[in-house]
Write a protein that holds these residues in place. Structure first.
Motif, PDB file in Angstrom:
ATOM      1  N   GLN A 186       0.833  -1.211   0.000  1.00 47.21           N
ATOM      2  CA  GLN A 186       0.000   0.000   0.000  1.00 47.21           C
ATOM      3  C   GLN A 186       0.868   1.262   0.000  1.00 47.21           C
ATOM      4  O   GLN A 186       0.514   2.279   0.592  1.00 47.21           O
ATOM      5  CB  GLN A 186      -0.928   0.002   1.221  1.00 47.21           C
ATOM      6  N   GLU A 192      -0.734   4.648  -0.826  1.00 48.41           N
ATOM      7  CA  GLU A 192      -1.927   4.963  -0.047  1.00 48.41           C
ATOM      8  C   GLU A 192      -2.172   6.475  -0.018  1.00 48.41           C
ATOM      9  O   GLU A 192      -1.258   7.270   0.217  1.00 48.41           O
ATOM     10  CB  GLU A 192      -1.735   4.441   1.383  1.00 48.41           C
ATOM     11  N   THR A 194      -7.040   8.236   3.000  1.00 44.43           N
ATOM     12  CA  THR A 194      -7.245   6.826   3.348  1.00 44.43           C
ATOM     13  C   THR A 194      -6.450   6.473   4.608  1.00 44.43           C
ATOM     14  O   THR A 194      -6.961   5.820   5.518  1.00 44.43           O
ATOM     15  CB  THR A 194      -6.821   5.918   2.181  1.00 44.43           C
TER      16      THR A 194
END
Length: 194
Positions: A88, A91, A95
């Protein structure tokens, strides 16, 4: 591109295009040398987020956790890293903010408002912290952080937060500087009583 820095009578120019030299790198941090200046960068993260959470009944959500660098418990707003989870790395800040809010406090935000970024300690690090206002909270879990954290969640009526913070200091807690920025932004969303 050059940046001019004044220190009294003396002026120094630092080339922002100079090649950075990594002096030391660990799992979480790296020490960088740029010209004659040394500073710290976060390794394996793409950003830092901090949330200012407020419930519908005007309670401020704060966290408390022991911080080894200052050898003390610290009262803070929930915060964390973006892009620090394997897979991730891209990201989004929003978020990460929502994830950190729920992970640390157990609350989910009905609304989140981006407030912009600020540097955390410009003489020590290149880190910028992105602020979010988290409103219309709903408790969905216990909170307390991930397996590496031991976080205590505090829900404090906005009208009592100043006295509550003084009491926290009296029992040995330190206050994170972002508390003051957060209370300023939150005050704009709390009705005034006359």
């Amino acid at each position: 591109m050059f940046t001019e820095i004044q220190a009294g009578e003396q002026k120094e120019q630092i080339s922002m295009s100079e090649t950075d030299q990594t002096l030391i790198e660990t799992r979480f941090l790296r020490l960088i040398k740029r010209g004659r200046w040394e500073f710290v960068q976060r390794a394996n993260a793409s950003g830092v987020v901090c949330l200012f959470p407020l419930t519908r009944d005007y309670r401020v959500i704060l966290i408390e956790q022991f911080r080894p660098p200052v050898n003390s418990p610290v009262i803070e707003f929930p915060a964390g890293l973006a892009g620090d989870i394997a897979g991730q790395e891209d990201e989004l800040l929003e978020t990460a903010a929502l994830r950190e809010l729920e992970e640390e406090t157990g609350y989910a935000a009905g609304r989140i408002i981006s407030l912009g970024s600020t540097v955390s300690s410009a003489g020590l690090t290149d880190e910028a912290v992105h602020f979010f206002l988290a409103l219309d909270l709903e408790q969905v879990a216990e909170g307390g952080g991930d397996e590496s954290e031991k976080i205590t969640v505090h829900s404090v009526p906005f009208a009592e937060v100043e006295d509550w913070l003084k009491a926290a200091e009296a029992r040995g807690c330190l206050l994170d500087a972002r508390i003051y920025a957060g209370l300023y932004f939150l005050s704009k969303h709390v009705p005034t009583t006359s």
